[in-house]
Design a protein around this motif. Structure first.
Motif, mmCIF file in Angstrom:
data_model
loop_
_atom_site.group_PDB
_atom_site.id
_atom_site.type_symbol
_atom_site.label_atom_id
_atom_site.label_comp_id
_atom_site.label_asym_id
_atom_site.label_seq_id
_atom_site.Cartn_x
_atom_site.Cartn_y
_atom_site.Cartn_z
ATOM 1 N N PHE A 261 16.678 -36.388 43.462
ATOM 2 C CA PHE A 261 17.658 -37.180 44.208
ATOM 3 C C PHE A 261 16.969 -37.673 45.465
ATOM 4 N N MET A 262 17.150 -38.974 45.748
ATOM 5 C CA MET A 262 16.512 -39.547 46.947
ATOM 6 C C MET A 262 17.548 -40.293 47.772
ATOM 7 N N TYR A 263 17.550 -40.018 49.071
ATOM 8 C CA TYR A 263 18.278 -40.896 50.000
ATOM 9 C C TYR A 263 17.297 -41.207 51.129
ATOM 10 N N ARG A 274 17.243 -43.124 59.814
ATOM 11 C CA ARG A 274 16.752 -41.864 59.242
ATOM 12 C C ARG A 274 17.550 -41.514 57.998
ATOM 13 N N GLY A 275 17.954 -42.508 57.235
ATOM 14 C CA GLY A 275 18.761 -42.210 56.065
ATOM 15 C C GLY A 275 20.201 -41.957 56.464
ATOM 16 N N VAL A 316 18.643 -37.391 58.162
ATOM 17 C CA VAL A 316 17.277 -37.173 57.694
ATOM 18 C C VAL A 316 17.113 -37.834 56.319
ATOM 19 N N PRO A 317 15.946 -38.459 56.049
ATOM 20 C CA PRO A 317 15.701 -38.927 54.677
ATOM 21 C C PRO A 317 15.601 -37.704 53.776
ATOM 22 N N LEU A 318 16.032 -37.838 52.526
ATOM 23 C CA LEU A 318 16.052 -36.655 51.656
ATOM 24 C C LEU A 318 15.474 -36.957 50.281
#
Ligand code: AHM
Ligand code: MG
Length: 337
Positions: A261-263, A274-275, A316-318
Motif C-alpha cells: 500500500f502506498m500513499y 508529506r502525503g 507522512v508518506p507511507l
C-alpha cells in the motif's frame, strides 16, 4: 470445552508470561477498547437504518468534513477510555490537542492515540471502515502530561492495532510478540481468536495506491508505481491494482494476501506535501503491526517506526506491506534500483 474458541482476554491471560504488557492495567485497557469498538460496530451496522449517516457540517482540525459516525466513535472512545483508570492522556485524529484524563478520574500510566473511524468517506457506500489505535507507556513519573509525551518514535509503542468494521468485525493487534486476529462472534458478543500469528507473505501480488494523483507525484514516485505495473518487475508480471480508499480495509487485505500500500507525498499539492496519512494515529500503529507480521513500512526512505513526530498531527508518506515489495519501493524512491 474444545471448539468454543478463545476470546481476546483469555488469549492475553494465556500469554501473560511471554507478554510483559499483559498486566492488569493493560488487560483493562484492551477490554475498554473492545467495549468501545463493540458500541461503534453496533452503530456502524445499523447506520443505514437510523438515518445517522451524512455530514455534520463541521470540519475537523485538519479541515476535513466530519461525518456523524466519526463524531460518535470519537465521543465513545474518549468517554469510555477516560473512565478506564489506566490512561494518563489520549490523542485523537479528530481533536487538535491532547485530551487529558480529568483530575476527578483515576489515572494510569498509558497513553492512547487513535483514529476513531478511519475511511469515513466510505460510510455511505457500506464499505469497510476501521478504528486504529496505538498505545505507549508514559516515559516518566511526572503526574502531568505534555505534548512531548506523545511525540515519540513508533518503535516505543507497547501495543497497536485496529478494529475493522466489515462483513464481520475484527480486531487485529500486536504487543510486540507477533500479530493475532480476532473476529467478533455476534451471537456471544466476544472477539474470538480466528487468525493466530498472522504472517504477511514476503512479496505480494497487489499494489494499492490512488493513481488519480499521478499528476502530483515526482518522477521517483511515478517510477516506483510503474515498477509494480510492469511485466519487467521481479515477479515478471504486473501486480493487480486494489484500492478501496479505506486504509484499514486496504491494509488488512494486503496483510492477509500480501502486497504493498502506498500513499506518497503529493509534492505539488500544498495541502499534502508529506502525503495524507498521519504518522502517530495511522502510519506508526500499522507499521508496528506489519513489522510484527514480517512485513515492512517506510516513508520512502526511513523506517516508519524510527520516525519521531514533531507535531501531533504530522503527516507522512507511507509505503507499507510485504517486506520485499516495500524494500523495492524504498530503493526506487531513493533513485536506486
Ligand atoms: P480519514 O482519516 O479522514 O478517513 O482519511 C484517511 C483515508 C484512508 O482511510 C485512506 O487510505 C485515504 O484516506 C484515502 O485517501 P484518498 O481518497 O486521497 O485516496
Ligand atoms: Mg484516518
Amino acid at each position: 470445552m474444545e471448539g468454543l474458541g478463545v476470546s481476546v482476554i483469555e488469549h492475553l491471560l494465556l500469554h501473560q508470561k511471554e507478554n510483559p504488557e499483559a498486566t492488569g492495567q493493560f488487560t483493562r485497557l484492551i477490554s475498554e477498547l473492545i467495549f468501545s469498538a463493540k458500541i461503534i460496530a453496533r452503530e456502524v451496522n445499523k447506520a443505514g437504518l437510523v438515518n445517522i449517516l451524512g455530514l455534520t457540517g463541521e470540519v475537523n482540525v485538519q479541515g476535513e468534513q466530519v461525518r456523524k459516525l466519526d463524531e460518535f466513535a470519537n465521543r465513545v472512545l474518549i468517554y469510555r477510555m477516560q473512565k478506564a483508570g489506566v490512561l494518563c492522556a489520549m490523542a485523537s485524529e479528530e481533536n487538535a490537542d491532547i485530551i487529558e484524563v480529568p483530575d476527578n478520574l483515576p489515572r494510569g500510566s498509558y497513553l492512547l492515540i487513535f483514529d476513531p473511524l478511519d475511511g469515513s468517506s466510505n460510510i455511505d457506500a457500506n464499505v469497510s471502515i476501521g478504528t486504529i489505535f496505538s498505545i505507549y507507556r508514559k516515559s516518566d513519573e511526572r503526574s502531568y502530561v505534555t505534548l512531548d509525551d506523545f511525540l515519540r518514535k513508533g518503535s516505543e509503542q507497547v501495543a497497536a492495532g485496529y478494529f475493522l468494521y466489515g462483513s464481520s468485525t475484527m480486531l487485529v493487534y500486536t504487543t510486540g510478540n507477533g500479530v493475532d486476529g480476532f473476529t467478533l462472534d455476534p451471537t456471544v458478543g466476544e472477539f474470538l481468536l480466528s487468525h493466530p500469528n498472522i504472517r504477511i507473505p514476503e512479496e505480494g501480488k497487489v499494489y494499492s495506491v490512488n493513481e488519480a494523483y499521478t499528476c502530483y507525484w515526482d518522477e521517483k514516485t511515478r517510477r516506483t508505481v510503474e515498477y509494480f505495473k510492469s511485466p519487467d518487475n521481479y515477479r515478471g508480471k504486473p501486480y493487480r491494482a486494489r484500492y478501496i480508499g479505506s486504509l484499514v480495509a486496504d491494509f488488512h487485505r494486503n496483510l492477509l494476501y500480501g502486497g504493498i500500500f502506498m500513499y506518497p507525498a503529493d509534492k505539488k499539492d500544498p495541502a499534502k506535501p508529506r502525503g495524507k496519512l498521519r504518522l502517530l494515529c495511522e502510519a506508526a500503529p500499522l507499521a508496528f503491526v506489519v513489522e510484527q507480521a514480517g512485513g515492512a513500512a517506510t516513508d520512502g526512505k526511513d523506517r516508519i517506526l524510527d520516525l519521531k513526530a514533531s507535531e501531533l498531527h504530522e503527516r507522512v508518506p507511507l509505503f507499507i506491506g510485504s517486506r520485499k515489495d516495500v524494500e523495492m519501493a524504498t530503493r526506487l524512491m531513493q533513485g536506486d534500483g
